[in-house]
Design an enzyme around this catalytic site. Structure first.
Site, PDB file in Angstrom:
ATOM      1  N   ASP A  65     -22.590  17.331  20.161  1.00 46.58           N
ATOM      2  CA  ASP A  65     -22.478  16.198  19.355  1.00 46.58           C
ATOM      3  C   ASP A  65     -21.972  14.879  19.374  1.00 46.58           C
ATOM      4  O   ASP A  65     -21.386  14.554  20.282  1.00 46.58           O
ATOM      5  CB  ASP A  65     -20.692  16.720  18.571  1.00 46.58           C
ATOM      6  N   CYS A 115     -24.836  27.063  11.476  1.00 43.84           N
ATOM      7  CA  CYS A 115     -22.941  26.697  11.041  1.00 43.84           C
ATOM      8  C   CYS A 115     -22.519  26.303  10.180  1.00 43.84           C
ATOM      9  O   CYS A 115     -23.761  25.411   9.255  1.00 43.84           O
ATOM     10  CB  CYS A 115     -22.207  25.684  12.714  1.00 43.84           C
TER      11      CYS A 115
END
Length: 212
Positions: A126, A9
């Site tokens: 996360d 990412c």
């Protein structure tokens, strides 16, 4: 476990992305959240890539999100904010694969996934922090034992080149992949391709006989 999905990412630089093309990763992520240091402006566009593309959004208006997704032919939309199950379902109906992010610090954070049954292709767990991701820290992975849902999940938050053995030892039936970002950067949005390549090769290497 089937083949692990690997997403990188926070991509932005065309040459950096070109070099990523040679690696055995599945998704390139582009962040459309203006407060991120890895922000890519919808007006400026994103580099072309042969990898599948994920756009990262935080509480974006659905019509704006869909416009960006169509313009750049995104394959996935990753939702980091307080998007509702209804929004997730609408995006899937529109033809996009959905990754819904849940920041994790306690068991209660994992229980929030129960509000999103059949709303996402993947959850992403996360590290909970101020803001939306980018803490560079791992959360307590033992909390993953509390997740008993049916949606496969990706693991993010503080993953670095020395995490490969720990990742390969994870044993959860719904663990399906990893999200790599700041732990592999030389500066925001610039990935260290050499480190990424070594890490990906290690992750993809089959376990030796007799080892888990």
């Amino acid at each position: 476990m089937t083949r692990m999905l690997i997403k990188v990412c926070g991509m932005r630089d065309p040459e950096n992305l070109r070099r990523l093309e040679a690696l055995d990763v599945d998704l390139a992520g582009f962040i459309f959240y203006p407060k991120s240091p890895r922000y890519v402006s919808p007006e400026g566009g994103i580099p072309e890539t042969g990898k599948k593309k994920a756009g990262v959004f935080v509480d974006e208006q659905p019509e704006t999100l869909l416009g960006i997704a169509a313009r750049y032919r995104l394959d996935y939309v990753q939702l980091h904010g307080n998007e509702s199950p209804r929004t997730c379902e609408a995006l899937r109906t529109a033809g996009y694969s959905v990754i819904k992010v849940f920041p994790v610090a306690t068991e209660a954070d994992l229980r929030r996934t129960a509000d999103y049954p059949s709303c996402a292709d993947y959850f992403l767990f996360d590290t909970k922090c101020v803001g939306y991701g980018g803490s560079g820290r791992r959360f307590d992975w033992s909390l993953l034992d509390e997740y008993r849902g049916n949606t496969p999940f990706l693991l993010g938050g503080g993953l670095t080149p020395d995490c490969a053995d720990d990742i390969k030892r994870l044993n959860h039936p719904m663990f399906s992949g990893i999200d790599l970002n700041s732990g592999f950067e030389t500066s925001p949005a610039m990935k260290d391709i050499v480190k990424l390549n070594g890490f990906v090769r290690e992750i993809r290497r089959p376990a030796a006989p007799g080892k888990k």
